[in-house]
Design an enzyme around this catalytic site. Structure first.
Site, PDB file in Angstrom:
ATOM      1  N   CYS A 158       9.804  26.987  36.584  1.00 23.94           N
ATOM      2  CA  CYS A 158      10.322  28.355  36.431  1.00 23.94           C
ATOM      3  C   CYS A 158      11.825  28.405  36.671  1.00 23.94           C
ATOM      4  CB  CYS A 158       9.616  29.296  37.393  1.00 23.94           C
ATOM      5  SG  CYS A 158       7.866  29.515  37.063  1.00 23.94           S
ATOM      6  N   ARG A 187       1.943  31.353  31.850  1.00 13.99           N
ATOM      7  CA  ARG A 187       3.351  31.407  31.434  1.00 13.99           C
ATOM      8  C   ARG A 187       3.349  32.070  30.052  1.00 13.99           C
ATOM      9  NH1 ARG A 187       7.092  28.556  34.001  1.00 13.99           N
ATOM     10  NH2 ARG A 187       5.657  27.023  34.835  1.00 13.99           N
TER      11      ARG A 187
END
Length: 219
Positions: free
Chosen positions: A56, A133
């Protein structure tokens, strides 16, 4: 379905391309916001599994460094995770100090998973979004035009997000199609002919359904 089978619903199953993006209000790193306030321009809404995680962090650095490219396309970015607002603040400070880049697009907090569940980013009975995601491409009318869903251990490609956005904007310019591997500035494809006369009158076998046409010039 077998009674003993796993009935867990898959992420990204809640919404379809062509649906209106569900509206919501939430706190973010840029203040309180409402999704519908972004009507009139493109919006990329994406979830990340957690703050202070390696993949991330690389995604946010890459997106922040490309923020001007999204702005040139009149497209806003909005991130979302279950972490608290203060966790977001601490993470963005770390990113700035470590990578010398400021993440200025909003990061929404969703500690109760209300937004994540509304968008199908997590299954209804999940307690966290650690495996998700997801990315939603939302057009100026608030319609979801494309979606992607990646596992937690694979990062998204910023160039591919931009390419998809370019393709969506290009096909909105007229009755055209974006072919495989299309890049901004390249030729598009014409919509196939719709009459038998067009099919029989084509000079070449494929001309009636596979013919290039100039795209909008690259900016």
């Amino acid at each position: 379905m077998n009674e003993n089978s796993d009935e867990r619903e898959a992420p990204c199953a809640g919404l379809r391309i062509g649906d209106f993006a569900p509206d919501f209000s939430a706190r973010s790193t840029t203040g309180d916001l409402r999704l519908s306030d972004y009507r009139g321009r493109w919006l990329i809404l994406f979830s990340h599994p957690a703050d202070f995680t390696p993949v991330c962090t690389t995604e946010f650095v890459a997106l922040a460094r490309s923020a001007d490219l999204f702005e040139q396309r009149d497209c806003a970015l909005m991130a979302l995770s279950v972490d608290s607002l203060f966790s977001h603040f601490a993470w963005l400070r770390m990113i700035r100090d470590r990578f010398d880049i400021e993440v200025r697009f909003p990061i929404v907090e969703d500690p109760t998973l209300v937004i994540c569940r509304g968008y199908g980013m997590v299954a209804p009975h999940d307690n966290d979004s650690g495996t998700v995601r997801s990315t939603f491409f939302i057009d100026p009318e608030g319609v979801i035009r494309a979606m992607t869903c990646y596992p937690a251990n694979v990062g998204r490609s910023t160039p591919e997000i931009l390419r998809t956005l370019d393709a969506l904007q290009a096909v909105d310019s007229g009755p055209v199609l974006a072919p495989a591997n299309w890049e901004r500035g390249q030729n598009l494809l014409r919509q196939p002919a719709a009459t038998l006369d067009d099919v029989f009158g084509a000079r070449e076998q494929t001309e009636w359904f596979l013919k290039e046409t100039p795209g909008a010039p690259s900016q």
